[in-house]
Design an enzyme around this catalytic site. Structure first.
Site, PDB file in Angstrom:
ATOM      1  N   ASN A 397       0.697  -1.086  -0.108  1.00 20.81           N
ATOM      2  CA  ASN A 397       0.096  -0.098  -0.114  1.00 20.81           C
ATOM      3  C   ASN A 397       0.718   1.240   0.017  1.00 20.81           C
ATOM      4  O   ASN A 397       1.541   1.488   0.907  1.00 20.81           O
ATOM      5  CB  ASN A 397      -0.927   0.180   1.051  1.00 20.81           C
ATOM      6  CG  ASN A 397      -1.635   1.161   1.420  1.00 20.81           C
ATOM      7  OD1 ASN A 397      -2.720   1.636   0.373  1.00 20.81           O
ATOM      8  ND2 ASN A 397      -1.186   2.056   2.039  1.00 20.81           N
ATOM      9  N   GLU A 398       0.840   2.124  -1.162  1.00 27.86           N
ATOM     10  CA  GLU A 398       1.269   3.315  -1.131  1.00 27.86           C
ATOM     11  C   GLU A 398       2.881   3.272  -1.252  1.00 27.86           C
ATOM     12  O   GLU A 398       3.755   4.447  -0.926  1.00 27.86           O
ATOM     13  CB  GLU A 398       0.909   4.201  -0.250  1.00 27.86           C
ATOM     14  CG  GLU A 398      -0.561   4.456  -0.547  1.00 27.86           C
ATOM     15  CD  GLU A 398      -1.326   5.586   0.361  1.00 27.86           C
ATOM     16  OE1 GLU A 398      -0.921   5.925   1.289  1.00 27.86           O
ATOM     17  OE2 GLU A 398      -2.681   5.975  -0.154  1.00 27.86           O
ATOM     18  N   ASN A 399       3.799   2.284  -0.955  1.00 27.92           N
ATOM     19  CA  ASN A 399       5.518   2.245  -0.886  1.00 27.92           C
ATOM     20  C   ASN A 399       6.031   2.785  -2.010  1.00 27.92           C
ATOM     21  O   ASN A 399       6.970   3.404  -1.826  1.00 27.92           O
ATOM     22  CB  ASN A 399       5.781   1.069  -0.258  1.00 27.92           C
ATOM     23  CG  ASN A 399       5.006   0.538   1.214  1.00 27.92           C
ATOM     24  OD1 ASN A 399       4.265   1.719   1.774  1.00 27.92           O
ATOM     25  ND2 ASN A 399       5.330  -0.328   1.658  1.00 27.92           N
TER      26      ASN A 399
END
Ligand code: BMA
Length: 806
Positions: A397-399
């Site tokens: 998620n969103e890394n």
């Protein structure tokens, strides 16, 4: 404020102890294993004073050999848990500190330094309650010769003629057992054996599967696309002498899933919306049928996840289905959920997008984390691969996005020296999926755009998260400036429902920025941002009741606009998953259902905007500036396998009730298609005007509205409402009629009775129309209660903030 007074719990070590009796007979078995389905998190396990195992990962199952230690009669088991916070800090010292965000207003802790549900350390919607304990079942297994561990029935192909199920049986052989074979029997949903095979069995993962072929399969479909027949698979381990050593029974759904990412061959990729360029498709195909994914993000349903029972999963997932969703994304800062979650999704046809457990941080790729990450990926892919509802694995998620350009991640990419997880998302995780689960696609991140040369959160490629609207741009009409291929997150905040607030927040603290309300809003600057959003269209009122109402209405309108716009972009866009379905405690957050399971107004809006047949008024072309709309169009979305025919009427009116113009169109929308009727520029009206579109024969709930003005600039008429209350077998019916236009009428009955449930909200009535609210709950309510000023409300009267029904 109990969160604060309970924080010390996570800073301590804890020991769990128990005593149990063992029947001496059982000790004749060759192997004795102590099995934990889940230990949270840093544990040392001792039996009768001897250490039998250690653990440092909440997300994996553990099995310890206790043959040599277990005794007949009384046994003493102890599990010592070290503080997860101390452990995370010591790993951080070992591998080097790395950026991480997520915790919102909670004190920042290095959640990425331990394999434990990240939001347990606090998130921008969740409390910081660092748990520790035996969070899933534990047992002792006595067995001989051989046992099954995971059975992975991978459906690698399913068309109308045949389906192929590769049955991989992973397990263990005790000692010298030889000649063990595997028997697989697959029965159709009506109990007929459709495929059957025996074979030798080595017990090793990676061994050859047993391949079953099903002729004329009844295929599994997501809700809205077909049925969900589930086949019964029985797998037996059979000893050379014919004894059955172990059995595993599972349900199997025959379906084939692909993620299609192909360059566009024409501008807009077939979309009716003008002004789109080219990029690459990003859509899921189930059984060769493209699906538009409508849904929301799922977070752990409780800050103490062991409290989430199968009944609670069912209630929550049914709420998603009742809101016409067909997909939930299990977000990477939470947990890999229990089988019960996926079983209910299998049954109801809710597709699951499953993240691996990485969110909003840089993750070290060195030991001691690396082996844990690999073990966790293997364990969960093997455990969950049997569920047909699970349609995609996602790396993080969103890394990627964080590494590319979040300020806190400065220096991480491309020239940083520290590892940050790239090797997990692009190498380790896809390798594990390729080895253990060939029955669904893998995608490296949410968001991700397909390769590292592109910004991970762009419009034209891959999936994206749209947060600038809530966080920066203000006005939610800015969703119109986005044109995602697949929007996997976008959210707008609103407080929980009244009964939920009443339970958690003392009455005298129920105002926007009291101490308790501030603790129960975890976004950094969330309180302030919420007030700014209130001011986008209103002169913010002083009373919390009024602020609450505006916030709840605006959340519903914002997400409705986003979802209807993203659907209108179809097939350019193929998914709208808003942030977030649920909450884990009572909090002001982006959720549709609050921490006590009560639907917010936005949930009711969702029922409409995710309808399979939806009529909506939206811009005719992409409006890069968002708010400025030059032309509108009516879009008809037909997610049915049959055509949609009828007559559509579009009217231009003003809030005083005058009809200014009207047009009718013959409607004929192809199956699974979108049709568009563009309106001329002259249909862009003044602030007190609106458009309403309707299709003959469709319920009035499926009318489309477009109001030109902001509430602040519109003089809605003062309604004189007429009411009738009737008792029914199921509860009560409140009929409300109005002589004038009433915008977004809501019955907030939980204000007076916490158990009250209302079947509809946000009803807009034209002059002379009426609507019926069905009320159910533990107690009958009076007409006076139901029509009290803060209970029955609408947008009319917001400027004056004087409730005026007679
Ligand atoms: C995204 C999510 C979550 C977060 C949400 C709201 O960042 O992935 O991490 O809770 O937005 O800020």
């Amino acid at each position: 404020m109990n969160e604060v007074s309970a924080r010390w719990v996570g800073a301590c070590d804890w020991e769990y102890r128990t005593t149990f009796q063992v029947d001496p007979e059982l000790l004749h078995e060759e192997r004795i294993d102590l099995v934990f389905e889940g230990l949270d998190t840093v544990a040392k396990v001792a039996l009768n004073g001897q250490m039998v195992g250690t653990a440092e990962n909440m997300h994996v199952r553990h099995r310890f050999d206790v043959r040599a230690v277990l005794v007949p009669g009384e046994n003493h088991l102890s599990v010592h848990f070290g503080s997860a916070i101390d452990h995370a800090r010591s790993v951080e010292r070992e591998v080097g500190a790395r950026p991480g965000v997520g915790s919102g207003t909670n004190p920042q802790l290095p959640h990425q330094m331990i394999r434990k549900m990240a939001c347990n350390f606090g998130w921008d919607w969740g409390p910081q309650l660092v748990t520790c304990g035996i969070w899933r079942p534990a047992r002792i297994e006595f067995w001989s010769a051989a046992r099954l561990h995971d059975v992975r029935p991978l459906v690698t192909q399913a068309d109308t003629q045949t389906a192929t199920v590769e049955v991989h049986a992973d397990g263990e052989i005790a000692a010298e057992a030889s000649g063990v074979s595997l028997r697989c029997v697959l029965a159709s949903p009506d109990g007929r054996v459709v495929a059957e095979r025996d074979d030798d069995w080595s017990g090793r993962p990676g061994g050859d599967p047993i391949v079953l072929t099903v002729d004329e399969p009844r295929r599994w479909w997501p809700i809205g696309y077909g049925d969900r027949p589930l086949y019964e698979l029985r797998v037996e381990l059979v000893a050379a002498d014919g004894r059955v050593l172990d059995v595993c029974e599972q349900k199997v759904g025959l379906r084939q899933v692909r993620l299609i990412t192909e360059p566009d061959t024409r501008d807009g990729g077939g979309s009716m919306v003008q002004g789109l360029t080219r990029g690459e498709s990003f859509h899921l195909e189930v059984n060769g049928q493209r699906v538009f994914c409508k849904g929301a993000n799922w977070i752990p349903d409780d800050c103490f996840p062991h409290r989430v029972t199968p009944q609670r999963y069912r209630q929550r997932i049914e709420q998603a289905v009742d809101a016409n969703m067909n997909m939930l994304r299990v977000w990477g800062g939470g947990i890999y959920e229990d089988h019960a979650f996926y079983e209910i999704c299998d049954e109801l046809g809710v597709m699951v997008w499953q993240d691996f457990g990485f969110a909003c941080a840089c993750y070290a790729e060195e030991e001691p984390l690396r082996s844990e990450v690999e073990a966790e990926a293997r364990d969960n892919v093997a455990r969950l691969s049997r569920h047909p509802s699970l349609v995609i694995w996602n790396g993080c998620n969103e890394n990627f996005w964080a590494a590319f350009d979040w300020p806190a991640f400065e220096g991480v990419y491309p020239n940083g020296e520290l590892t940050w997880g790239l090797g997990y998302y692009l190498d380790l995780l896809p390798r594990v999926v390729a080895e253990l689960d060939t029955s669904r696609p893998y995608w490296p991140g949410s968001p991700f755009s397909g390769n590292l040369d592109r910004h991970p959160n762009g419009n034209e490629y891959g999936n994206c998260h749209i947060w600038d609207v809530w966080n920066h741009d203000g006005d939610y009409r800015n969703y119109l400036g986005h044109f995602p291929r697949f929007a996997s997150e976008f959210g707008y905040m609103a407080p929980p429902n009244w009964a939920t607030l009443d339970r958690a927040i003392p009455k005298d603290q129920q105002h926007w920025s009291s101490e308790a309300m501030t603790l129960h809003n975890k976004q950094k600057d969330g309180i302030q941002r919420g007030l700014e959003r209130l001011a986008d269209s209103h002169d913010p009122p002083d009373r919390y009741e009024d602020q609450w109402f505006i916030a709840a209405i605006e959340q519903a309108r914002a997400i409705a606009l986003g979802c209807e716009w993203f659907r209108s972009l179809s097939p350019w866009c193929s998914g709208a998953l808003y942030w977030q379905l649920n909450d884990c405690w009572p909090v002001t957050s982006w959720s549709a259902i609050d921490g006590d399971g009560r639907p917010k107004l936005m949930w009711h809006a969702t029922q409409r905007f995710f309808r399979s047949r939806l009529l909506t008024l939206m811009p005719a072309r992409v409006t890069p500036s968002g708010v400025e709309v030059e032309r509108l169009a009516a879009y008809l979305h037909n997610d049915h396998a049959e055509r949609w025919r009828g007559r559509m009427q579009v009217s231009r009116m003003n809030v005083a009730g005058q009809l200014l113009d009207t047009k009718t169109f013959a409607v004929d929308v192809a199956p699974r298609g979108v049709q568009k009727w563009e309106l001329s520029e002259s249909w862009i009206g003044e602030a007190d005007e609106f458009l309403m579109a309707h299709i003959d024969g469709e319920p009035t709930d499926n009318r489309a509205w477009w109001f030109f003005g902001r509430d602040r600039d519109v003089e809605y008429p003062t309604p004189t409402l007429n009411y009738t209350l009737e008792e029914t077998d199921a509860g009560q019916r409140l009929t409300v009629a109005s002589d004038v236009l009433v915008r977004e009428l809501c019955l907030l009955a939980d204000r007076i009775e916490p158990s009250a449930r209302i079947d509809r909200q946000l009803v807009t009535l034209l002059p002379g129309e009426s609507t019926v609210f069905h009320v159910t709950g533990d107690r009958r309510l009076t007409l006076e209660q139901l029509t009290a000023p803060d209970v029955l409300r609408c947008v009319n009267g917001l400027q004056a903030m004087v409730p005026t029904p007679t």
